[in-house]
Design a protein around this motif. Structure first.
Motif, short mmCIF file in Angstrom:
data_model
loop_
_atom_site.label_atom_id
_atom_site.label_comp_id
_atom_site.label_asym_id
_atom_site.label_seq_id
_atom_site.Cartn_x
_atom_site.Cartn_y
_atom_site.Cartn_z
N LEU A 9 0.83 -1.20 0.00
CA LEU A 9 0.00 0.00 0.00
C LEU A 9 0.87 1.25 0.00
O LEU A 9 0.61 2.20 -0.75
CB LEU A 9 -0.94 0.00 1.22
N GLY A 10 1.92 1.24 0.82
CA GLY A 10 2.83 2.40 0.88
C GLY A 10 3.53 2.63 -0.44
O GLY A 10 3.68 3.76 -0.90
N ILE A 11 3.94 1.58 -1.11
CA ILE A 11 4.62 1.70 -2.41
C ILE A 11 3.65 2.24 -3.46
O ILE A 11 3.98 3.12 -4.26
CB ILE A 11 5.22 0.34 -2.83
N ALA A 12 2.42 1.73 -3.44
CA ALA A 12 1.41 2.18 -4.41
C ALA A 12 1.11 3.66 -4.22
O ALA A 12 1.04 4.43 -5.20
CB ALA A 12 0.13 1.35 -4.26
N VAL A 13 0.95 4.11 -2.99
CA VAL A 13 0.68 5.52 -2.71
C VAL A 13 1.90 6.36 -3.12
O VAL A 13 1.75 7.43 -3.72
CB VAL A 13 0.32 5.74 -1.21
N GLY A 14 3.08 5.86 -2.86
CA GLY A 14 4.30 6.59 -3.23
C GLY A 14 4.43 6.73 -4.72
O GLY A 14 4.80 7.81 -5.23
N ILE A 15 4.14 5.69 -5.45
CA ILE A 15 4.23 5.73 -6.92
C ILE A 15 3.21 6.72 -7.47
O ILE A 15 3.51 7.53 -8.35
CB ILE A 15 4.05 4.32 -7.53
N ARG A 16 2.01 6.67 -6.94
CA ARG A 16 0.94 7.57 -7.40
C ARG A 16 1.33 9.01 -7.12
O ARG A 16 1.17 9.90 -7.97
CB ARG A 16 -0.37 7.21 -6.74
N PHE A 17 1.84 9.25 -5.92
CA PHE A 17 2.24 10.61 -5.55
C PHE A 17 3.40 11.07 -6.43
O PHE A 17 3.41 12.21 -6.91
CB PHE A 17 2.66 10.64 -4.07
N TYR A 18 4.35 10.20 -6.73
CA TYR A 18 5.49 10.52 -7.56
C TYR A 18 5.05 10.82 -8.99
O TYR A 18 5.54 11.76 -9.62
CB TYR A 18 6.52 9.39 -7.52
N SER A 19 4.14 10.00 -9.51
CA SER A 19 3.69 10.21 -10.90
C SER A 19 2.91 11.51 -11.03
O SER A 19 2.97 12.18 -12.06
CB SER A 19 2.87 9.02 -11.40
N LYS A 20 2.15 11.94 -10.02
CA LYS A 20 1.42 13.21 -10.05
C LYS A 20 2.42 14.37 -10.04
O LYS A 20 2.19 15.40 -10.66
CB LYS A 20 0.45 13.32 -8.90
N GLN A 21 3.50 14.18 -9.31
CA GLN A 21 4.52 15.22 -9.21
C GLN A 21 5.21 15.39 -10.56
O GLN A 21 5.53 16.51 -10.96
CB GLN A 21 5.58 14.85 -8.16
N GLN A 22 5.43 14.32 -11.27
CA GLN A 22 6.12 14.36 -12.56
C GLN A 22 5.23 14.99 -13.66
O GLN A 22 5.73 15.67 -14.53
CB GLN A 22 6.53 12.94 -12.99
N SER A 23 3.93 14.74 -13.61
CA SER A 23 3.03 15.25 -14.64
C SER A 23 2.70 16.73 -14.42
O SER A 23 2.25 17.41 -15.33
CB SER A 23 1.75 14.44 -14.73
N ALA A 24 2.91 17.23 -13.25
CA ALA A 24 2.57 18.63 -13.00
C ALA A 24 3.61 19.59 -13.45
O ALA A 24 4.64 19.51 -13.87
CB ALA A 24 2.33 18.84 -11.51
#
Length: 136
Positions: free
Chosen positions: A121-136
């Motif tokens: 769960l922590g890895i999934a949330v981290g990946i999602r948060f990281y991908s949002k940071q990259q697209s912004a």
């Protein structure tokens, strides 16, 4: 050895513990080894270290030759009163709880069942948060 041997108590043997007066207790027999102190191959310190107690184990552990064992007859002065020797206490390990391998394995399994999903769960949330940071 004479037919009549003297019987000593441990308390009578203990004071004979110096270079000028040395008695040893070996296999239930008392030996006055004072005259042998200078001739002992291991030195007088070895003999002195064996005084005041049952020196049987010390004597046997060295592995004395048959001629050394025969020499004991020359120094024999009597027998020991076995009632005067304290008995060796048997070692009893302390009471400890029994280690149960099954309970330990069970605990590890439950711990992993909790931690592995939490890590995923922590890895999934981290990946999602990281991908949002990259697209912004």
């Amino acid at each position: 050895m004479g037919s009549e041997s003297k019987v000593y108590t441990l308390a009578e043997v203990v004071p004979h513990n110096n270079v000028k007066d040395c008695w040893l207790l070996i296999n239930g027999k008392v030996y006055d080894v004072t005259k042998f102190m200078d001739d002992h191959p291991g030195g007088d310190e070895v003999l002195l270290a064996a005084t005041g107690k049952d020196a049987t184990d010390d004597f046997e552990d060295v592995g004395h030759s048959s001629s050394a064992r025969a020499m004991l007859d020359e120094y024999y002065i009597g027998d020991i009163d076995s009632a005067s020797i304290p008995t060796k206490m048997k070692y009893t390990p302390p009471n400890q709880p029994h280690y149960n391998q099954d309970k330990t394995s069970e605990f590890v399994i439950k711990l992993l069942q909790f931690l592995v999903p939490l890590m995923i769960l922590g890895i999934a949330v981290g990946i999602r948060f990281y991908s949002k940071q990259q697209s912004a």
